[in-house]
Design a protein around this motif. Structure first.
Motif, mmCIF file in Angstrom:
data_model
loop_
_atom_site.group_PDB
_atom_site.id
_atom_site.type_symbol
_atom_site.label_atom_id
_atom_site.label_comp_id
_atom_site.label_asym_id
_atom_site.label_seq_id
_atom_site.Cartn_x
_atom_site.Cartn_y
_atom_site.Cartn_z
ATOM 1 N N MET B 301 -2.931 -18.385 15.412
ATOM 2 C CA MET B 301 -3.067 -17.538 14.227
ATOM 3 C C MET B 301 -2.160 -16.308 14.372
ATOM 4 O O MET B 301 -1.988 -15.783 15.474
ATOM 5 C CB MET B 301 -4.530 -17.103 14.082
ATOM 6 C CG MET B 301 -4.862 -16.382 12.775
ATOM 7 S SD MET B 301 -6.639 -15.962 12.677
ATOM 8 C CE MET B 301 -7.360 -17.510 12.133
ATOM 9 N N LYS B 306 -2.918 -15.662 9.218
ATOM 10 C CA LYS B 306 -2.347 -16.942 8.810
ATOM 11 C C LYS B 306 -2.379 -17.915 9.988
ATOM 12 O O LYS B 306 -1.927 -17.591 11.101
ATOM 13 C CB LYS B 306 -0.893 -16.722 8.351
ATOM 14 C CG LYS B 306 -0.261 -17.932 7.695
ATOM 15 C CD LYS B 306 -0.817 -18.179 6.320
ATOM 16 C CE LYS B 306 -0.237 -19.445 5.717
ATOM 17 N NZ LYS B 306 -0.975 -19.879 4.517
ATOM 18 N N ILE B 307 -2.932 -19.093 9.741
ATOM 19 C CA ILE B 307 -2.989 -20.106 10.796
ATOM 20 C C ILE B 307 -1.606 -20.748 10.916
ATOM 21 O O ILE B 307 -1.051 -21.241 9.928
ATOM 22 C CB ILE B 307 -4.051 -21.180 10.483
ATOM 23 C CG1 ILE B 307 -5.442 -20.533 10.426
ATOM 24 C CG2 ILE B 307 -4.023 -22.292 11.526
ATOM 25 C CD1 ILE B 307 -6.535 -21.467 9.925
ATOM 26 N N TYR B 337 -7.966 -26.440 5.047
ATOM 27 C CA TYR B 337 -6.876 -25.468 5.140
ATOM 28 C C TYR B 337 -5.513 -26.038 4.757
ATOM 29 O O TYR B 337 -5.242 -27.224 4.938
ATOM 30 C CB TYR B 337 -6.854 -24.865 6.552
ATOM 31 C CG TYR B 337 -8.183 -24.202 6.836
ATOM 32 C CD1 TYR B 337 -8.579 -23.097 6.081
ATOM 33 C CD2 TYR B 337 -9.074 -24.719 7.762
ATOM 34 C CE1 TYR B 337 -9.824 -22.509 6.268
ATOM 35 C CE2 TYR B 337 -10.319 -24.134 7.958
ATOM 36 C CZ TYR B 337 -10.686 -23.037 7.199
ATOM 37 O OH TYR B 337 -11.916 -22.471 7.369
ATOM 38 N N LEU B 339 -2.123 -26.079 5.847
ATOM 39 C CA LEU B 339 -1.445 -25.816 7.122
ATOM 40 C C LEU B 339 -0.067 -26.462 7.152
ATOM 41 O O LEU B 339 0.109 -27.600 6.713
ATOM 42 C CB LEU B 339 -2.286 -26.347 8.286
ATOM 43 C CG LEU B 339 -3.715 -25.807 8.402
ATOM 44 C CD1 LEU B 339 -4.428 -26.421 9.587
ATOM 45 C CD2 LEU B 339 -3.712 -24.290 8.503
ATOM 46 N N ARG B 390 -10.181 -17.157 5.742
ATOM 47 C CA ARG B 390 -10.324 -18.495 5.157
ATOM 48 C C ARG B 390 -9.685 -18.553 3.769
ATOM 49 O O ARG B 390 -9.092 -19.555 3.392
ATOM 50 C CB ARG B 390 -11.804 -18.890 5.148
ATOM 51 C CG ARG B 390 -12.293 -19.268 6.547
ATOM 52 C CD ARG B 390 -13.804 -19.450 6.608
ATOM 53 N NE ARG B 390 -14.220 -20.009 7.897
ATOM 54 C CZ ARG B 390 -14.477 -19.287 8.992
ATOM 55 N NH1 ARG B 390 -14.349 -17.979 8.955
ATOM 56 N NH2 ARG B 390 -14.850 -19.877 10.116
ATOM 57 N N ASN B 393 -5.966 -18.970 4.052
ATOM 58 C CA ASN B 393 -5.511 -20.299 4.488
ATOM 59 C C ASN B 393 -6.091 -21.445 3.669
ATOM 60 O O ASN B 393 -5.810 -22.612 3.943
ATOM 61 C CB ASN B 393 -5.896 -20.515 5.959
ATOM 62 C CG ASN B 393 -5.175 -19.559 6.887
ATOM 63 O OD1 ASN B 393 -3.987 -19.728 7.149
ATOM 64 N ND2 ASN B 393 -5.879 -18.533 7.366
#
Lengths: 81, 738
Positions: B301, B306-307, B337, B339, B390, B393
């Protein structure tokens, strides 16, 4: 031509190919074309797969139409509880 | 999809099955009896793994009152390997594969005699090495459950018990981790848990020597029961009429057979009806719990929340036969998410435990527990708000999901915003109290359905569907029929037909029934409306196309249709005998486009530092359900899922001794939450319509069990300042961690 995406672990049966273009107008035609190109996929396809066509998930529906610009993701046959 | 206006959907009519259930009139699996009926009992293995050298049933057969005794030798082989596994799970052939595996069965004139007969059966075992832990079972050299079933393309680094391998994802996770400001990797373990349905498996079987018979049973899918039993017994499906009883809970646990082929075989052998009812101990030892899991989860992260990458490796233990369920966990793990770099892998592993079966969102809760726990830990470490992270993302319409497809309209952002704005999230927290947050996801399915609708001459409607009602579907189906026909809900009665009364229907699972049977019902109503309009046109002597259906009435439409007062459904139906006969509609199909579902759970909990006991103080669950047909049932589904998840997080577990035997096969030692353990679960319904359903419905039955494991774990971590990585977080484990 539909854009076909093969999910991760199935790629070991497609010589590492993860994405390809296939000319098919139905799910059955697409699966037949996939197995013809990658015979090692036949066992998985016969056992059943789910397909996501443009984001909608279909389970074992042979004659679902596929558009010429559709994205099709081949996934394992899913089950619920 | 714009929101529609409805007259009946969204209201809360009195549930149609309520009176029968509260007065004891409802007929469950064990409530049916027949003249001349025998009672059956099953002898079960006391060993986790043993070769069955011999079974001597002669003394049992000689006992007065005993009418039939069967063993695995009474069942012929079947071609389909999955059906063969099911059969061999119902009755062992050659080897006992887990503590509780059925070895022989007796039918006698009383339960007492059947029980006495079991004690007279002499079984010679050769005890074999066993394995019940998933990581041990994967090791090369582990005791092998079955030969030749190892997943293709796996190397020698895993044992032949590893029957499935799946991976999903996209991007470059290594590059993503390199970009992260913080990376956390943790190993988690979760215990096997049982669905905990209150009604044990039960059936009444009556099968003649001619292969014709009937079966009454508690199940989530009586067509599945019919076809599985017909295949195992070598009879035609058409000759076995299966009726689903009222069901005292299923949650996925009644999507296969455990006793029905045994009862049918005993009935066939004795020539008498046979009732077979499992005890609670048998339910724990020999039906299907969910998988236990061992998992590694790594997430990177940025300081902004932000992941940058996520990687999960899931190893699920599914009992004594091949299965394929870890894929659902691998697909669900990061589904919440959006990603750029994500990978999830899963391994299905066999052990000497009862064969797993589905349990509400099978495979998802444990995977999501790992992911949501690591995200929470990252939020704590980086000093970020867990809901804001959350939201930053969250998957939304157009997101390429971690398992491949791009999402259509979904409601995770709406659920997160509702949680952030809810008074629960900003309420002050007392000492020793923690607040946990977690998201969850489930797919929801469509599948095969059949519906038959009859319009009666008094203007009422009977509807037959083929799916057992496990969560209020008779109400929701009647409501959708009423909405489509334009008549009051009370004028419709929906029943679940037996296998000879209506066409095939898939099992009631995957949160599919209100969605799929709903579509079939709407289409059946449309067919009936076409016929109603046709009859009105005949009566008015105008063209069929000049009649439309509005608010439950036929009306002339168009310039040349004439001027006739609206004719109601009841008026048209009253004369149907003179206008062409009965009016009906039916639909058979296999709808897809079920629409995925997301939920967000908030929990406040208190941990007693002296005892390690966790009490839930406040719980709010937010879930996108598309359109809540009957909101009270939807709230019930959300509440039920949350409660089961809380039990999974805090107390429930299958405990095995070193001898491979289950130590806690009863509700005294296997602790499920009861009403007095919990506060009211506040269910907040979010409605982002599913474009794949005419009324916007998406399944709502399973998502709610996914977030609680992590929500509770995150709450405990905040309450005690120490994070546990193993479920359940029972008091001894919390005390140890403290």
């Amino acid at each position: 031509m539909a854009h076909v995406v093969i999910f991760g672990s199935l790629r070991s049966f497609t010589d590492g190919v993860s994405e390809l273009e296939i000319d098919a107008r139905s799910t059955r035609a697409l699966l037949n074309a996939l197995v013809e190109r990658f015979p090692a996929l036949s066992e998985t396809v016969e056992a059943g797969v789910s397909l996501a066509i443009d984001g909608e998930i279909y389970k074992e529906a042979w004659f679902t139409p596929i558009g010429p610009d559709s994205e099709v993701v081949v996934m394992p046959l899913m089950v619920g509880g | 999809m714009s929101k529609q206006e409805f007259k009946i959907l969204g209201t809360r009519p009195i549930r149609p099955d309520g009176l029968d259930k509260v007065t004891g009139k409802a007929m469950f699996g064990a409530d049916k009896s027949a003249t001349g009926m025998l009672h059956a009992r099953i002898l079960r293995s006391p060993h986790a793994h043993a070769e069955i050298i011999s079974i001597d049933t002669s003394k049992a057969k000689a006992l007065p009152g005993v009418k039939a005794v069967i063993t695995g030798a009474d069942f012929d082989d079947v071609e389909n390997r999955w059906t063969r596994y099911t059969m061999q799970n119902c009755m062992a052939q050659g080897r006992a594969l887990y503590d509780g595996h059925a070895i022989a069965a007796v039918a006698a004139t009383s339960k007492k005699i059947a029980g006495a007969a079991l004690k007279l059966i002499e079984v010679e075992y050769k005890i074999l090495p066993h394995v019940t832990d998933v990581d041990e079972a994967m090791q090369p050299g582990a005791p092998l459950l079955h030969e030749g079933v190892k997943a293709r393309k796996l190397g020698d680094d895993v044992s032949g018990n590893t029957v499935g391998y799946y991976s999903f994802g996209h991007g470059d996770v290594d590059a993503g981790f390199a970009k992260a400001d913080e990376v956390i990797e943790r190993r988690f373990k979760t215990a096997a848990t049982h669905q905990g349905y209150i009604e044990p498996q039960a059936c009444l079987a009556d099968l003649g020597a001619d292969g014709r018979g009937a079966l009454w049973c508690t199940t989530q899918g009586h067509y599945m029961v019919r076809e599985t039993c017909a295949e195992i017994l070598g009879i035609d499906a058409s000759q076995l009429r299966v009726t689903a009883s009222e069901i005292g809970g299923g949650f996925g646990g009644k999507t296969t057979v455990f006793i029905e082929p045994v009862a049918l075989k005993l009935s066939q052998k004795s020539g008498r009806p046979v009732k077979l009812v499992m005890s609670r101990e048998e339910v724990f030892r020999a039906t299907g719990p969910t998988m236990s899991a061992s998992m590694d989860v790594k997430i990177g992260m940025g300081k902004d929340g932000k992941i940058t990458a996520g990687h999960a490796r899931l190893r699920y233990q599914g009992g004594a036969f091949p299965y394929n369920m870890v894929m659902m966990g691998a697909m669900s793990a990061f589904a919440c998410y959006d990603l750029e770099n994500v990978q999830s892998e899963g391994w299905d592993v066999m052990t000497n435990r009862p064969k797993m079966i589905s349990y509400r969102a099978p495979g998802a809760p444990m995977a999501v527990y790992g992911v949501e726990s690591v995200i929470d830990e990252l939020c704590q470490k980086l000093g970020l708000d867990p809901i804001e992270v959350r939201l930053l993302n969250a998957a939304k319409e157009g997101t390429k999901s971690s398992y491949g497809p791009r999402f259509k309209a979904i409601g995770l952002v709406e659920a997160l915003k509702a949680a952030k704005a809810h008074p629960h999230y900003s309420a002050p927290l007392p000492a020793n109290t923690g607040r946990g947050v977690a998201c969850g996801f489930w797919f929801n399915f469509g599948g095969q359905v059949s519906v038959s609708m009859a319009i009666n001459t008094d203007g009422t409607v009977n509807l037959i569907e083929g799916n057992p009602d496990i969560g209020g579907s008779r109400a929701s189906i009647s409501m959708m029929a009423a909405e489509a026909l334009g008549i009051p809900f009370e004028r419709i009665r929906t029943i679940v037909g037996d296998t000879a009364s209506v066409g095939f229907s898939d099992v009631t699972d995957g949160s599919r029934v209100t969605f799929a049977v709903g579509i079939a019902t709407i289409n059946a109503a449309k067919a009936a409306i076409r016929e109603l309009c046709k009859r009105a046109a005949m009566i008015w002597e105008i063209d069929e196309d000049a009649v439309e259906w509005v608010d439950g009435t036929a009306r002339p439409t168009g310039h040349n249709a004439g001027d006739f007062p609206p004719m109601s459904l009841a008026e048209i139906a009253a004369t149907s005998g003179k206008t062409g006969g009965p009016i009906a509609g039916h639909h058979e199909g296999a709808p897809d486009k079920a629409g995925v579902s997301f939920g967000v759970h908030l929990v406040d909990l208190e941990v007693d530092p002296e005892t390690g006991f966790t009490s839930i103080k406040r719980y709010t669950a937010f879930q996108d359900v598309g359109k809540a047909i009957h909101p009270a049932y939807v709230e019930g589904q959300i509440q039920g899922g949350a409660v089961q998840g809380i039990g999974w997080a805090l107390n429930e577990e299958y405990i095995y001794g070193a001898d491979g035997r289950l130590q806690n096969p009863g509700f005294l030692d296997y602790r499920i939450p009861v009403a007095s353990d919990l506060p009211m679960i506040d269910a907040v319904i979010i409605e982002v319509p599913n474009p794949g359903h005419p009324y916007g419905v998406r399944g709502c039955g399973e998502t709610a069990i996914v977030p609680p494991l992590a929500a509770v774990a995150n709450g405990v971590a905040q309450a005690v300042g120490v994070r546990l990585f193993e479920l359940p977080m029972s008091p001894p484990k919390i005390l140890k961690a403290l």
